[in-house]
Scaffold this active site. Structure first.
Site, PDB file in Angstrom:
ATOM      1  N   LYS A  22       0.691  -1.155   0.091  1.00  0.00           N
ATOM      2  CA  LYS A  22      -0.104  -0.059   0.037  1.00  0.00           C
ATOM      3  C   LYS A  22       0.928   1.043   0.099  1.00  0.00           C
ATOM      4  O   LYS A  22       0.705   2.215  -0.656  1.00  0.00           O
ATOM      5  CB  LYS A  22      -0.978  -0.003   1.293  1.00  0.00           C
ATOM      6  CG  LYS A  22      -1.616   1.509   1.490  1.00  0.00           C
ATOM      7  CD  LYS A  22      -2.488   1.195   2.561  1.00  0.00           C
ATOM      8  CE  LYS A  22      -2.005   1.845   3.973  1.00  0.00           C
ATOM      9  NZ  LYS A  22      -1.598   3.291   3.949  1.00  0.00           N
ATOM     10  N   ASN A  23       1.945   1.321   0.866  1.00  0.00           N
ATOM     11  CA  ASN A  23       2.766   2.504   1.018  1.00  0.00           C
ATOM     12  C   ASN A  23       3.701   2.667  -0.021  1.00  0.00           C
ATOM     13  O   ASN A  23       4.402   3.659  -0.279  1.00  0.00           O
ATOM     14  CB  ASN A  23       3.317   2.463   2.451  1.00  0.00           C
ATOM     15  CG  ASN A  23       2.473   2.565   3.448  1.00  0.00           C
ATOM     16  OD1 ASN A  23       1.205   3.026   3.449  1.00  0.00           O
ATOM     17  ND2 ASN A  23       2.944   2.366   4.738  1.00  0.00           N
ATOM     18  N   CYS A 116      -5.642  13.071  12.460  1.00  0.00           N
ATOM     19  CA  CYS A 116      -6.137  11.732  12.139  1.00  0.00           C
ATOM     20  C   CYS A 116      -6.075  10.708  13.325  1.00  0.00           C
ATOM     21  O   CYS A 116      -5.866  11.102  14.314  1.00  0.00           O
ATOM     22  CB  CYS A 116      -5.557  10.970  10.913  1.00  0.00           C
ATOM     23  SG  CYS A 116      -4.160  10.041  11.513  1.00  0.00           S
ATOM     24  N   ARG A 121      -1.226  14.814  12.596  1.00  0.00           N
ATOM     25  CA  ARG A 121      -0.215  14.635  11.651  1.00  0.00           C
ATOM     26  C   ARG A 121       0.022  15.856  10.959  1.00  0.00           C
ATOM     27  O   ARG A 121      -0.492  15.985   9.641  1.00  0.00           O
ATOM     28  CB  ARG A 121      -0.978  13.476  10.741  1.00  0.00           C
ATOM     29  CG  ARG A 121      -0.326  12.219  10.898  1.00  0.00           C
ATOM     30  CD  ARG A 121      -0.944  11.174   9.958  1.00  0.00           C
ATOM     31  NE  ARG A 121      -0.119  10.239   9.374  1.00  0.00           N
ATOM     32  CZ  ARG A 121      -0.542   8.923   8.792  1.00  0.00           C
ATOM     33  NH1 ARG A 121      -1.850   8.717   9.146  1.00  0.00           N
ATOM     34  NH2 ARG A 121       0.251   8.108   8.383  1.00  0.00           N
ATOM     35  N   ASP A 306       3.748   0.508  11.986  1.00  0.00           N
ATOM     36  CA  ASP A 306       2.545   0.005  11.400  1.00  0.00           C
ATOM     37  C   ASP A 306       2.420  -1.658  11.891  1.00  0.00           C
ATOM     38  O   ASP A 306       1.519  -2.065  11.645  1.00  0.00           O
ATOM     39  CB  ASP A 306       2.444  -0.192   9.947  1.00  0.00           C
ATOM     40  CG  ASP A 306       2.379   1.760   9.358  1.00  0.00           C
ATOM     41  OD1 ASP A 306       2.009   2.423  10.336  1.00  0.00           O
ATOM     42  OD2 ASP A 306       2.567   1.778   8.283  1.00  0.00           O
ATOM     43  N   ARG A 398      -9.135  -0.200   3.640  1.00  0.00           N
ATOM     44  CA  ARG A 398      -8.262   0.727   2.970  1.00  0.00           C
ATOM     45  C   ARG A 398      -7.042   0.276   2.819  1.00  0.00           C
ATOM     46  O   ARG A 398      -6.486   0.606   1.710  1.00  0.00           O
ATOM     47  CB  ARG A 398      -8.229   1.756   4.139  1.00  0.00           C
ATOM     48  CG  ARG A 398      -8.970   2.828   4.082  1.00  0.00           C
ATOM     49  CD  ARG A 398      -8.517   4.030   5.055  1.00  0.00           C
ATOM     50  NE  ARG A 398      -7.138   4.279   4.848  1.00  0.00           N
ATOM     51  CZ  ARG A 398      -6.283   4.520   5.904  1.00  0.00           C
ATOM     52  NH1 ARG A 398      -6.432   4.654   6.842  1.00  0.00           N
ATOM     53  NH2 ARG A 398      -5.086   4.858   5.302  1.00  0.00           N
TER      54      ARG A 398
END
Ligand code: UD1
Length: 418
Positions: A22-23, A116, A121, A306, A398
């Site tokens: 994803k990143n 967030c 952030r 994460d 997501r």
């Protein structure tokens, strides 16, 4: 409202093909708007954040097509240079489009991303770096108006913290700027190297990625190329924690173990048996795990923030007490109250979580507060007695490509109810 239902206490067994990162895919999609011919991007995960990125690209005027895990993006007729507020709200990392839009149009308008679920952030490092490259940035009614009428110019930039997003934004803004940019104290995450590989094969001149000094020699244009996104080290860690918690033996295909060294070391400390052959990683676990020495999140190659929530869920089933310290985000423990509904014994104070391992978790109704916290609920539910109902799962969708089917494929009793 969709939810995930898990019937726990089933051993896992089988193989998982790990999704694209994803990143990585998000900055690479942003980079595609700098290419004057179409880009073909393979191994794109089927996740909501990619859908949001594609909606941003379409809003800008790109022609995008998605077929399976391949996305074709043609930015030759791009017309707009703004990102609407609703898309910025859906995905705060949309801010990574800023450097690319500014490079392409010499102006950009995005709404301020705001706070967030992980706490405040700020994007001050993104903005001060873009200003150093020649952009003027004003805040106007919640929108950031950015202008670089005279173009962007290479500069030496010293980041006070090696922010992943700021490093990506600088690379995207500098790759076609005039002259040379040097980023000192740059982020070293593998996703930065993937972005640079993409840009270099498109004609960019970026070196030093993976170290803390990145040099970018500006080029006048980039051409579209084919690129395959690197595997998602956080999704891979999630499945390893799932197996460690539920017990069993699974093989992950298509991983890069070198990207996961700090997570693998915690899993070994906990007593997991790991077998690595090139891009295949097999984990086997029988019985309860051990407590581990204090885990502290750090920038890469340290322990990734994460991966924290799933590792905490895993340690909640270990023998003894473990301590986890979150150093990257201020407020990352909101999911722990939800986890404790399943019977985990976790206390938090500030950035520290103390995890008292227990041999019994009981299914319950709980709700996701954020993406990785949601994944931690899945991990804990897999080893709980009875049924767990996980609500507010759009967070999980997501970032995880077909998480329920993937886990069903290795023997978990889990289903998505829409
Ligand atoms: C990226 C990842 C995210 C991961 C994080 C840290 C993406 C899409 N997201 O997020 O999953 O958890 O890296 O590995 O790649 N900060 C500032 N000012 C700034 C920028 C950041 O103070 O201008 C602070 C943040 O508040 C945070 C820390 O720096 O405390 C890390 O942020 P950063 O590395 O920028 O993370 P992201 O790029 O947002």
């Amino acid at each position: 409202m969709s939810k995930i239902i898990v019937e726990g206490s089933n051993r896992l067994s089988g193989e998982i093909n790990v999704q694209g990162a994803k990143n990585s895919v998000l900055p690479v999609l942003a980079a595609s708007i700098l290419c004057r011919t179409p880009c073909v991007i393979h191994n794109c995960p089927d996740i909501l954040d990619v859908d949001t990125a594609l909606r941003i690209l379409k809003h800008l005027g790109c022609k995008c097509q998605k077929q399976g895990t391949t996305v074709v993006c043609d930015a030759s007729s791009i017309t707009n240079c703004d990102i609407p507020e609703n898309l910025m709200r859906e995905m705060r990392s949309s801010v990574v489009f800023l450097g690319a839009i500014l490079s392409r149009f010499k102006r950009a308008s995005i709404s301020s991303p705001g706070g967030c679920e992980l706490g405040p952030r700020p994007i001050d490092l993104h903005l001060s770096s873009l200003k150093a490259l020649g952009a003027e940035i004003e805040e106007d009614h919640g929108y950031l108006q950015c202008n670089a009428e005279n173009g962007l110019y290479g500069k030496e930039i010293h980041l006070s913290f090696p922010s992943v997003g700021a490093t990506e934004n600088i690379i995207l803004a500098a790759v076609c700027a005039k002259g040379k940019t040097v980023i000192h104290n740059a982020a070293r995450e593998p996703e930065i190297s993937d972005l640079a590989d993409f840009l270099n094969r498109a004609g960019g001149k970026i070196c030093g990625c993976g170290s803390d000094t990145i040099e970018i020699e500006g080029v006048s244009f980039l051409n579209g190329i084919e690129h395959s996104i690197i595997p998602d080290r956080i999704a891979a860690s999630t499945y390893l924690c799932a197996c460690a918690t539920a017990n069993g033996k699974i093989t992950l295909n298509g991983v890069i173990p070198a990207h996961m060294i700090s997570v693998l070391s915690v899993l070994r400390d906990a007593g997991c048996d790991l077998d690595i052959h090139n891009n295949k990683l097999t984990i086997s676990v029988n019985g309860r795990l051990n407590r581990v020495p204090t885990v502290r999140t750090l920038v890469h190659p340290g322990f990734p923030t994460d991966a924290g929530p799933c590792v905490i869920a895993m340690l909640s089933r270990a023998k003894g007490t473990s301590v986890f310290v979150e150093n990257i985000f201020e407020n990352r423990f909101r999911y722990i109250d939800e986890l404790n509904r399943l019977g985990t014994k976790i206390k938090t104070e500030g950035r520290v979580a103390v995890i008292d391992g227990t041999d019994h978790l009981e299914g319950a109704s709980c709700s996701c507060t954020d993406l990785r916290g949601g994944a931690a609920l899945v991990v804990a539910a897999l080893s709980s007695e009875g049924v767990t109902e996980i609500n507010n799962i759009s967070h999980i969708l997501r970032g995880y490509d077909n998480i329920t089917e993937t886990l069903c494929g290795v023997g978990a009793k889990i289903k998505l109810v829409v």
